[in-house]
Design a protein around this motif. Structure first.
Motif, PDB file in Angstrom:
ATOM      1  N   LYS B 469     108.999  11.521 -71.910  1.00 34.33           N
ATOM      2  CA  LYS B 469     109.083   9.942 -71.554  1.00 34.33           C
ATOM      3  C   LYS B 469     109.202   9.441 -70.209  1.00 34.33           C
ATOM      4  O   LYS B 469     108.943   8.606 -69.562  1.00 34.33           O
ATOM      5  N   LEU B 476     104.063   4.978 -74.950  1.00 29.25           N
ATOM      6  CA  LEU B 476     103.488   4.605 -76.231  1.00 29.25           C
ATOM      7  C   LEU B 476     102.170   3.947 -76.433  1.00 29.25           C
ATOM      8  O   LEU B 476     101.699   3.278 -75.449  1.00 29.25           O
ATOM      9  N   TYR B 529     104.131   9.175 -77.818  1.00 29.31           N
ATOM     10  CA  TYR B 529     104.021   8.685 -79.061  1.00 29.31           C
ATOM     11  C   TYR B 529     102.727   7.525 -79.236  1.00 29.31           C
ATOM     12  O   TYR B 529     102.426   7.030 -78.274  1.00 29.31           O
ATOM     13  N   PHE B 544     103.217   6.659 -87.535  1.00 28.42           N
ATOM     14  CA  PHE B 544     103.987   7.040 -86.238  1.00 28.42           C
ATOM     15  C   PHE B 544     103.637   8.335 -85.776  1.00 28.42           C
ATOM     16  O   PHE B 544     103.814   9.240 -86.950  1.00 28.42           O
ATOM     17  N   GLU B 546     104.285  11.810 -83.249  1.00 30.53           N
ATOM     18  CA  GLU B 546     104.939  12.169 -81.903  1.00 30.53           C
ATOM     19  C   GLU B 546     103.948  13.215 -81.375  1.00 30.53           C
ATOM     20  O   GLU B 546     103.691  14.277 -82.127  1.00 30.53           O
ATOM     21  N   ARG B 547     103.685  13.236 -80.149  1.00 31.99           N
ATOM     22  CA  ARG B 547     102.616  14.098 -79.568  1.00 31.99           C
ATOM     23  C   ARG B 547     103.409  15.381 -79.429  1.00 31.99           C
ATOM     24  O   ARG B 547     102.572  16.475 -79.565  1.00 31.99           O
ATOM     25  N   LYS B 552     103.833  13.609 -88.115  1.00 35.94           N
ATOM     26  CA  LYS B 552     103.349  12.026 -88.318  1.00 35.94           C
ATOM     27  C   LYS B 552     104.447  11.197 -89.432  1.00 35.94           C
ATOM     28  O   LYS B 552     104.985  12.071 -90.394  1.00 35.94           O
ATOM     29  N   LEU B 564     110.675   0.853 -82.345  1.00 38.17           N
ATOM     30  CA  LEU B 564     109.966   1.282 -81.188  1.00 38.17           C
ATOM     31  C   LEU B 564     111.164   0.643 -80.105  1.00 38.17           C
ATOM     32  O   LEU B 564     111.297   1.559 -79.003  1.00 38.17           O
ATOM     33  N   LEU B 567     113.719   3.259 -79.944  1.00 36.82           N
ATOM     34  CA  LEU B 567     113.095   4.754 -79.508  1.00 36.82           C
ATOM     35  C   LEU B 567     112.812   4.868 -78.012  1.00 36.82           C
ATOM     36  O   LEU B 567     113.084   5.764 -77.428  1.00 36.82           O
TER      37      LEU B 567
END
Lengths: 568, 568
Positions: B469, B476, B529, B544, B546-547, B552, B564, B567
């Protein structure tokens, strides 16, 4: 937020002899910048703070306008410049070098080629347009005479943006948007400016505007209409066609007249007892091209002056230099008696205001003779160009009002490049009809490091810089008169720590120096406000100084924090 | 905050053939960077966003540590480099050029000289010390083989800081502070790293530490103790002296022994039925100096390997290259049978672990003969140097624990330069006693553009980058499956606008592309994300992703915004 005892700001009393402009003198003396060679400068902490503030504002406004930031390599392959044709055309300002493998490179003085090569073959459809990419990048221009400190140096920081469009109209829309964006940036920086019509120079293209900050030491001459919004660099200024109410001479067409020793326009007008308006002046220049040089004669009205930039554009030369008398004679020109009738083997151009003029007087290309009754017609239209320098009190081309001359410093220049580079570099996209079309391109430059100096040129007095709150490296300096006075030291420190917590950019002068030294540095460095913590503290009093007018006032020590929080 | 239809991120399926490392492949394919020549890269918008984030964190921590930001000219006068003696010593990586007036310049590959010249004669007293100035500056190193994308390129962005002190202890204090500062920076960037003992190379000085991010594709080999905190670059690693419990041979001193065709250590140990530990290996290198080159023999234990960097430091050469057999013969060396007894006209060094060793076997400088019973003593102590490469499972010099080998990528290097440069450049201050003393200097480099690639090397999978992040260009991505689905488009747009208002860095993939194309770009570009707005919206459901693990989950559309906000 910093203590002066920690700050690296080596101020000096004297500036180098070659420093003549206030910005050059005060930025060097105040320890904002330091020179390390001809046209090469280091930014010290104070200067870097101002530079970063300018950069941040430009970035905000560019992002707001939808441009995307990138960072292109400063070292650029020479091949790109050869492709566009500018490798030679840019002249000696382009710094060329070879790497260890003997490949040719340049230090980018501007990045049209590099940016175009970036999007070429990546942007392939009109659907991906428009696009505007910009960067804050170092530039190098190997100026013949670097001078004026940051105003004309060799390595400098520039914001350069490049936009790509599928048609002329969309380029126009972006050009207008950048006009607004640049205006907003300069307003936020607190600078008084004009957007003026400009010559496009080596960058080229179909139209450009310069952003000029008004400053009495400006390098550029600009003309501003007293009546409307017309404004132009003298290099590009136009005027309403000049007229003359004095009597026009009359004679048969091209009569030859004996005018012994009458070699100047003044003498000629005097000889015929007419106004200079009715004479034609020949100015001979030597035009330098990539592979040759030649003499060119420019014919203008006797009462006008040749504008070198316009003359250079007219003949497409890389440079114009003065011609020596012996060079004129070698070319069979007769100095003082040159005219366009009977002129042999020499290129010439005529100012467009002379087109269709009648009953003019000019040289006969024969010693001691002039022709009178000349009608300027039936000449190849290509000969007629805008050649003359517009002067103060000439009439505005838009409204006929009086033009006034002023000094400005260029801080930005926006260009409609059109298809000049994309054609040369074969950079195309497919339009709505599937046809391959060269990009329409714009470019937009703003001198970031230059703006540091410009801000000083726009605001200084005989003692030093006067920064506004937006650009000041620190908005407030707390001056502790005597660091050994423990009560004052305690108060100043507490106030400093309090202001730090409020994120106010405050500098605490806690040095063990005489008060006079501290005041001189405050005035030289030009922070907007100073607060002096001295003997007055015994009576609960502090002295507050506004740098702008050096006006002093006394404030209550207990109320200092709130007073400053409100102000800053 | 951006729409993909506006974003310039030209992703591709294929990477160039010379791209072998994940960071090189994914940053090119994902449109983060673009190559424009050997070792020259442009940062496109995605790459520039990551670069700026790294730069901002470094700046915060450097400012917090009390260092002051400056900006030095990239183009640097050659005279400064001549003064320090590095103009020639730096080798061909130093790019040299002339300006239009034929003056000599370099493109700064590092700025010790420039920074020292900046403070010289400005900082004159110990009272003005310490001082730490840093910059984010372009650097150019004309690498012989630029490769691995941003990891070994020619033009790059570096944070380089230089500190000045009045004594060794204060330099040590700043060195420790920078150790902490660099550690904090790398922690904030989310990178796993080790600070390791390092070779100081061309920068020089009395001590240095490298900051290595652990990554399996790292260029550098590092040794880490299993037991304590010892960590070192293989170029600088030390070990507890190696021992051997196998039987030591015994013989009279320097007995000559016929060993026909026994040219390797393996054959020699086999011939005498002893452990290689008791043999001495000769490694011949050609040492290149500024004005000459010569052969040098390095003697090490038969079971060890020569460490080139240590060998180069031992003999003070600019470079070591392999010697050809015919060069050995020309110097009267006998390949396979070289020893230090009776060696003529050739310089040699002996590994310090061999000092005072007894009963060793080595070449006799005569074809097919070795000497046995050699005692390594009574030699000039200058001959003994640390020459060997420390290996996995060698013993830690600090605690005796086992050393393990790992791969790392250098991202920072901090140096105690001491007085090396200040002495050479005569840069002095007056100490407490009024004595003129050269500055004690430290320097601290961190590869800013390199960190963009390092972050990928530290976090990727077979599909692309995986940004955390802190570094992600966008945290995102909202993927609108089908822009023609007006309900979904409306929802996605509203959510995007809402997140924008919260200052969340969101990218809306609103392109008219197949869903697969969008997913591939998401995985390649590696935003942390993704939120997919697709058919599920009819049931009030969003997907949704998460990379990191491509996991999923389904979330309720009504709760998406709050989910979101929490998060991100």
């Amino acid at each position: 937020m910093m203590r002066f005892t920690k700050l690296y700001a080596p101020s000096t009393k004297e500036a180098p002899k070659d420093a003549t402009l206030p910005s050059h003198i005060f930025l060097l003396r105040g320890g904002f910048i330091e020179q390390l060679g001809s046209g090469l400068y280091n930014f010290l902490p104070l200067g870097k703070r101002v530079l970063s503030k300018i950069q941040a504002i430009i970035k905000e406004e560019m992002d707001f306008a939808g441009a995307q930031e990138v960072a292109l390599s400063f070292v650029t392959s020479a091949a790109l410049w050869q492709e566009s044709g500018r490798y030679n055309a840019f002249g000696k300002e382009l710094l060329k070098f070879k790497d260890r493998k003997d490949n040719d490179f340049v230090l980018g003085p501007t990045h049209e080629e590099a940016m175009l090569s970036l999007v070429k073959n990546k942007i392939t459809s009109y659907k991906q347009l428009p696009l505007h990419l910009y960067q804050f990048g170092l530039k190098f221009r190997d100026e013949l005479r670097p001078r004026f400190g940051l105003l004309r140096c060799r390595e400098f920081l520039m914001k350069d943006g490049y936009s790509f469009h599928s048609n002329e109209e969309d380029l126009g829309r972006e050009f207008d948007l950048m006009h607004k964006t640049y205006s907003r940036i300069l307003e936020r920086l607190g600078l008084e400016f004009r957007a003026v019509e400009a010559d496009s120079g080596a960058i080229g293209g179909s139209g450009s505007k310069e952003f000029m900050v008004l400053a009495k030491n400006g390098e550029d001459d600009i003309l501003l209409c007293e009546n409307c919004d017309y404004a132009a660099n003298v290099e590009a200024a136009k005027r309403a066609k000049k007229t003359c109410d004095k009597q026009r001479p009359e004679a048969n067409y091209a009569s030859k007249f004996h005018t012994p020793n009458v070699k100047t326009i003044e003498a000629l007008a005097d000889f015929f007892k007419i106004d200079e308006f009715y004479t034609i002046k020949a100015v001979v220049k030597k035009a330098i091209y990539e592979n040759e040089s030649k003499l060119i004669v420019f014919f203008i009205r006797g009462c006008d002056e040749l504008c070198d930039t316009k003359a250079q554009n007219a003949c497409g030369a890389l440079e114009l230099i003065n011609a020596e008398e012996n060079e004129l004679l070698d070319a069979s020109l007769v100095p003082g008696f040159i005219g366009f009738i009977g002129l042999k083997n020499v290129d010439f151009y005529i100012d467009c205001e002379l087109e269709n003029e009648k009953q003019m007087i000019m040289g006969a290309n024969e010693k001691d003779y002039h022709l009178i009754g000349i009608d300027v017609m039936n000449l190849n239209p290509e000969r007629f160009k805008d050649l003359i320098e517009v002067k103060e009190n000439d009439s505005c081309i838009k409204c006929g009002g009086k033009l006034k001359r002023s000094k400005g410093i260029e801080v930005g220049h926006i260009f409609k490049l059109g298809q000049k580079y994309s054609r040369a570099m074969n950079a195309n996209f497919l339009d709505e009809n599937g046809k391959s079309v060269p990009f329409y391109m714009g470019c937009y430059g703003m001198g970031v490091s230059r703006l540091v100096a410009v801000a000083v040129e726009a605001s200084f007095d005989e003692k030093g810089c006067i920064w506004n709150k937006t650009l000041a490296p620190f908005v407030l300096e707390i001056i502790l008169s005597n660091p050994k006075d423990s009560k004052a030291a305690h108060f100043a420190n507490a106030l400093y720590e309090n202001l730090k917590k409020q994120n106010i950019e405050v500098l605490l002068d806690d040095r063990d120096e005489r008060f006079g030294v501290k005041m001189n540095d405050f005035e030289l460095m030009g922070f907007p406000y100073a607060l002096i913590v001295g003997k007055g503290l015994e009576n609960n009093e502090l002295e507050f100084i506004e740098r702008k007018n050096l006006q002093k006032s006394v404030i209550n020590a207990d109320e200092a924090l709130n007073f400053l929080k409100d102000l800053l």
